[in-house]
Write an enzyme that holds these catalytic residues in place. Structure first.
Site, PDB file in Angstrom:
ATOM      1  CE  LYS A  11      -3.956  -2.144   2.359  1.00 32.30           C
ATOM      2  NZ  LYS A  11      -4.883  -2.034   3.519  1.00 32.30           N
ATOM      3  CE1 TYR A  51      -9.410  -3.042   0.495  1.00 32.62           C
ATOM      4  CE2 TYR A  51      -8.385  -1.187  -0.609  1.00 32.62           C
ATOM      5  CZ  TYR A  51      -8.285  -2.313   0.188  1.00 32.62           C
ATOM      6  OH  TYR A  51      -7.061  -2.710   0.681  1.00 32.62           O
ATOM      7  CG  ASN A 114      -3.544  -2.028   7.028  1.00 28.03           C
ATOM      8  OD1 ASN A 114      -3.461  -1.740   5.838  1.00 28.03           O
ATOM      9  ND2 ASN A 114      -4.565  -2.700   7.534  1.00 28.03           N
ATOM     10  CG  HIS A 117      -5.533  -6.199  -0.110  1.00 24.03           C
ATOM     11  ND1 HIS A 117      -6.753  -6.178   0.531  1.00 24.03           N
ATOM     12  CD2 HIS A 117      -5.643  -7.136  -1.100  1.00 24.03           C
ATOM     13  CE1 HIS A 117      -7.565  -7.049  -0.065  1.00 24.03           C
ATOM     14  NE2 HIS A 117      -6.918  -7.635  -1.064  1.00 24.03           N
ATOM     15  CD  GLU A 128      -9.073  -9.246  -3.295  1.00 23.76           C
ATOM     16  OE1 GLU A 128      -9.934  -8.890  -2.484  1.00 23.76           O
ATOM     17  OE2 GLU A 128      -7.908  -9.565  -2.954  1.00 23.76           O
TER      18      GLU A 128
HETATM   19  P1  GDP Z   1      -7.754  -6.684   6.058  1.00 22.90           P
HETATM   20  O1  GDP Z   1      -8.382  -7.845   5.335  1.00 22.90           O
HETATM   21  O2  GDP Z   1      -6.896  -7.106   7.223  1.00 22.90           O
HETATM   22  O3  GDP Z   1      -7.014  -5.728   5.148  1.00 22.90           O
HETATM   23  O4  GDP Z   1      -8.936  -5.837   6.761  1.00 22.90           O
HETATM   24  P2  GDP Z   1     -10.427  -5.443   6.301  1.00 22.90           P
HETATM   25  O5  GDP Z   1     -10.866  -6.251   5.114  1.00 22.90           O
HETATM   26  O6  GDP Z   1     -11.284  -5.470   7.526  1.00 22.90           O
HETATM   27  O7  GDP Z   1     -10.300  -3.911   5.884  1.00 22.90           O
HETATM   28  C1  GDP Z   1      -9.755  -3.540   4.643  1.00 22.90           C
HETATM   29  C2  GDP Z   1      -8.861  -2.333   4.842  1.00 22.90           C
HETATM   30  O8  GDP Z   1      -9.649  -1.223   5.251  1.00 22.90           O
HETATM   31  C3  GDP Z   1      -7.801  -2.488   5.940  1.00 22.90           C
HETATM   32  O9  GDP Z   1      -6.654  -3.184   5.553  1.00 22.90           O
HETATM   33  C4  GDP Z   1      -7.501  -1.022   6.268  1.00 22.90           C
HETATM   34  O10 GDP Z   1      -6.615  -0.435   5.301  1.00 22.90           O
HETATM   35  C5  GDP Z   1      -8.882  -0.393   6.113  1.00 22.90           C
HETATM   36  N1  GDP Z   1      -9.552  -0.326   7.430  1.00 22.90           N
HETATM   37  C6  GDP Z   1     -10.106  -1.339   8.156  1.00 22.90           C
HETATM   38  N2  GDP Z   1     -10.611  -0.898   9.321  1.00 22.90           N
HETATM   39  C7  GDP Z   1     -10.374   0.456   9.339  1.00 22.90           C
HETATM   40  C8  GDP Z   1     -10.673   1.499  10.275  1.00 22.90           C
HETATM   41  O11 GDP Z   1     -11.258   1.291  11.348  1.00 22.90           O
HETATM   42  N3  GDP Z   1     -10.270   2.764   9.904  1.00 22.90           N
HETATM   43  C9  GDP Z   1      -9.622   3.038   8.726  1.00 22.90           C
HETATM   44  N4  GDP Z   1      -9.264   4.306   8.437  1.00 22.90           N
HETATM   45  N5  GDP Z   1      -9.345   2.070   7.828  1.00 22.90           N
HETATM   46  C10 GDP Z   1      -9.707   0.813   8.128  1.00 22.90           C
END
Ligand code: GDP
Length: 140
Positions: A11, A51, A114, A117, A128
């Site tokens: 990212k 997304y 973070n 992905h 994807e």
């Molecule tokens: P992943 O599968 O671990 O990447 O997590 P998710 O599918 O739950 O979320 C997708 C992405 O959305 C995450 O990797 C973060 O970049 C973003 N994200 C998730 N939760 C949050 C949050 O509470 N705040 C913000 N700003 N971004 C979030």
């Protein structure tokens, strides 16, 4: 366990800090092979399409802005149980919860920014990968 392929994205927070090589080393050390890779600049609309599953989440707009804020490196990782293995190497979504030694524990800046992905299931991995790569670009 079967040989799988999964979609990985390095990212903007990580590409901006020149961490592509260090993150790739983590994948390779875990036994994953990078069978396709390219550095691209996403538009906010493209990030939004990728997304779309998170459309209703409160952080969706922020997430799309972030993903379009600098180049990303999209890649296909291949290996035994690659989907779960990659999720293990990535660590928990929130770096505060990520196991020591994982990419997010070492490099992520916040729950949003973070660093990586990774696809979460075989169906999403296939979708994807097809979103970013043509079959001819994947060389296993
Ligand atoms: P992943 O599968 O671990 O990447 O997590 P998710 O599918 O739950 O979320 C997708 C992405 O959305 C995450 O990797 C973060 O970049 C973003 N994200 C998730 N939760 C949050 C949050 O509470 N705040 C913000 N700003 N971004 C979030």
């Amino acid at each position: 366990m079967a040989i799988e392929r999964t979609l990985s994205i390095i990212k903007p927070d990580a590409t901006k800090r020149n961490l592509t090589g260090k993150i790739n080393a983590k994948f390779e050390e875990a036994g994953l092979t990078i069978v396709a890779q390219k550095r691209i600049q996403l538009s906010k609309a493209q990030a939004g399409t990728f997304y779309a599953v998170h459309k209703e989440r409160p952080f969706y707009d922020e997430l799309c802005e972030f993903m379009a804020s600098a180049p990303v490196v999209v890649q296909v990782l291949e290996g035994e149980g690659a989907i779960a293995k990659n999720r293990e190497v990535m660590g928990a979504t929130n770096p505060a919860d990520a196991e020591p030694g994982t990419i997010r524990a070492e490099f992520a800046e916040s729950v949003g920014e973070n660093s990586v992905h990774g696809s979460d299931a075989p169906e999403t991995a296939a979708e994807e990968i097809a979103f970013f790569f043509a079959g001819l670009e994947i060389v296993g």
